[in-house]
Design an enzyme around this catalytic site. Sequence first.
Site, short mmCIF file in Angstrom:
data_model
loop_
_atom_site.label_atom_id
_atom_site.label_comp_id
_atom_site.label_asym_id
_atom_site.label_seq_id
_atom_site.Cartn_x
_atom_site.Cartn_y
_atom_site.Cartn_z
N CYS A 15 0.81 -1.22 0.00
CA CYS A 15 0.00 0.00 0.00
C CYS A 15 0.84 1.26 0.00
O CYS A 15 2.03 1.25 0.31
CB CYS A 15 -0.86 0.06 1.26
SG CYS A 15 -1.94 -1.34 1.48
N GLY A 41 0.60 0.02 -5.07
CA GLY A 41 -0.65 -0.73 -5.06
C GLY A 41 -1.51 -0.34 -6.23
O GLY A 41 -1.87 0.82 -6.38
N ASN A 116 -0.36 1.55 5.61
CA ASN A 116 0.63 0.79 4.83
C ASN A 116 1.42 -0.06 5.81
O ASN A 116 1.97 0.46 6.77
CB ASN A 116 1.56 1.76 4.09
CG ASN A 116 2.75 1.05 3.42
OD1 ASN A 116 3.83 1.63 3.34
ND2 ASN A 116 2.57 -0.17 2.97
N GLY A 117 1.45 -1.34 5.54
CA GLY A 117 2.15 -2.26 6.43
C GLY A 117 1.28 -3.46 6.68
O GLY A 117 0.32 -3.70 5.94
N TYR A 256 13.57 -2.98 -4.32
CA TYR A 256 12.52 -3.17 -5.33
C TYR A 256 11.34 -2.23 -5.20
O TYR A 256 10.85 -1.70 -6.20
CB TYR A 256 12.00 -4.61 -5.26
CG TYR A 256 10.71 -4.81 -6.01
CD1 TYR A 256 10.69 -4.92 -7.40
CD2 TYR A 256 9.49 -4.84 -5.33
CE1 TYR A 256 9.50 -5.07 -8.09
CE2 TYR A 256 8.29 -5.00 -6.02
CZ TYR A 256 8.30 -5.11 -7.40
OH TYR A 256 7.12 -5.26 -8.08
#
Length: 483
Positions: A15, A41, A116-117, A256
């Site tokens: 996310c 995302g 996010n996580g 990445y």
Amino acid sequence: MIATHPFDDKLREECGVFGIYRHQDAAAHTALGLHALQHRGQEAAGMVVYDGKQFNAHREMGLVGDTFSSERIMSRLVGDSAIGHVRYSTTGETALRNVQPLFADLQFGGFALAHNGNLTNAMALRRELVARGSLFQSTSDTEVIVHLMATSEFHTVVDRMTDALRRVEGAYSLVALTDSCVIGVRDPLGVRPLVIGRLGDTHIVTSETCALDIIGAELVREVEAGEMVVLDDSGIHSLRPFPPSRQRFCVFEYIYFARPDSVMEGLSVYERRKEIGAELARESGIDADVVIPVPDSGVPAAIGYAEAAAIPFELGIIRNHYVGRTFIEPVERIRHLGVRLKHNANRASLTGKRVILVDDSIVRGTTSVKIVEMVRAAGATEVHMRVAAPPNAHSCFYGIDTPEKGELLASHMDVAEMTAYIGADSLAFISMDGLYRAMGEPGRDPEAPKFCDACFTGEYPTQLTDRDGDEPAAQLSLLAELA
Ligand code: AMP
């Protein structure tokens, strides 16, 4: 549509988040910020805006540009404070109920939350909350935070949020919106990124600096690990609600996940990727005619490799930008097709050449098998694969979507076996120490590693309460939604 993989409706997600406090174009800026975060995302996007009286929300499956370019939708997103979210999860069919920001009416008023996580004890907490009467509306781990806040005995939003977050384990970079503030919080390990930006008098909290660049905002600083920042009418306030712990930022963001033009923890992602490539050339250099990146994420590392090895850099594989990431196709046989759809060999720079192929990582190995085959078919005489990450042998439980351990090539093959499997003449990965050196460290300190590198080492920096070894310990009972 009925979910093809019901148990894939799991809590693991990738996310990006964005929040802005008091700007007349809050919704438009949030849409642009989310667009810059689209790589984090691609499956769904959502936004909640506050207009002084009510909260206006829109959430939809699909890309930010498709959803938030609509005049009809944007004209309803009235208000001067907003938060937004982009999301990717591995579900075959992802229910709209999981699209964030989540929203709830709590005792102090409206509350929107974007995460996010990934929480590693969400299932355990959820069971406890359900037993006490909480009614969950989604299968998202994030909802646990909202219920913990709702049942907290504290009064202010900050106190309730702190109370809730002290109970959760795992990784979270959060942005929240109330009728009087935007809040940004990072977990005590600081696993996922979160930065503060400024646009004139307006403050922003978001996942990556590229979301500041797109709206012409400047970077103020990172939200620090374990810090909560509150943006309100009196400015920006910093709170430290958690006991201090050593930071463990995710090293895979550099390898990445993050956009190369972002700056994380003071380091340019692009520069770090180039440096990993250079380290790789120093560690496992080999005589060859060209260095070819696997586009797009292998490009900076390949540039670094080529520079350090003094071997020409060429574009030998051309990527079609109009297909999604390989991982998005949920079914194995389509995933193979996805790889073919996505890349094509450029014979002009491959025929008759000894090729060094540089990719950022090998996950299932699907991409590498196809690419090596493609490069050979285009006339390369030798194919040497160099990977800008150590072998990915462990799943991520902190918000990067990775397959279950058994599907990770490196979980059940050593380098020699992987070399044979992908069909390369040689294969080498950067070492853990080499990776840390590329990050400006002397090496990996095994007693106190600077980063979360659990996907390579299996050393998870938090408890994995919801897991039982490599298996999920608990599952949700899911309702398949018919569209
Ligand atoms: P695979 O084909 O499974 O080995 O995947 C390797 C490719 O996927 C590499 O080219 C990476 O750029 C990319 N990749 C690595 N991690 C992820 C991830 N979590 N989600 C999507 N793609 C990834």
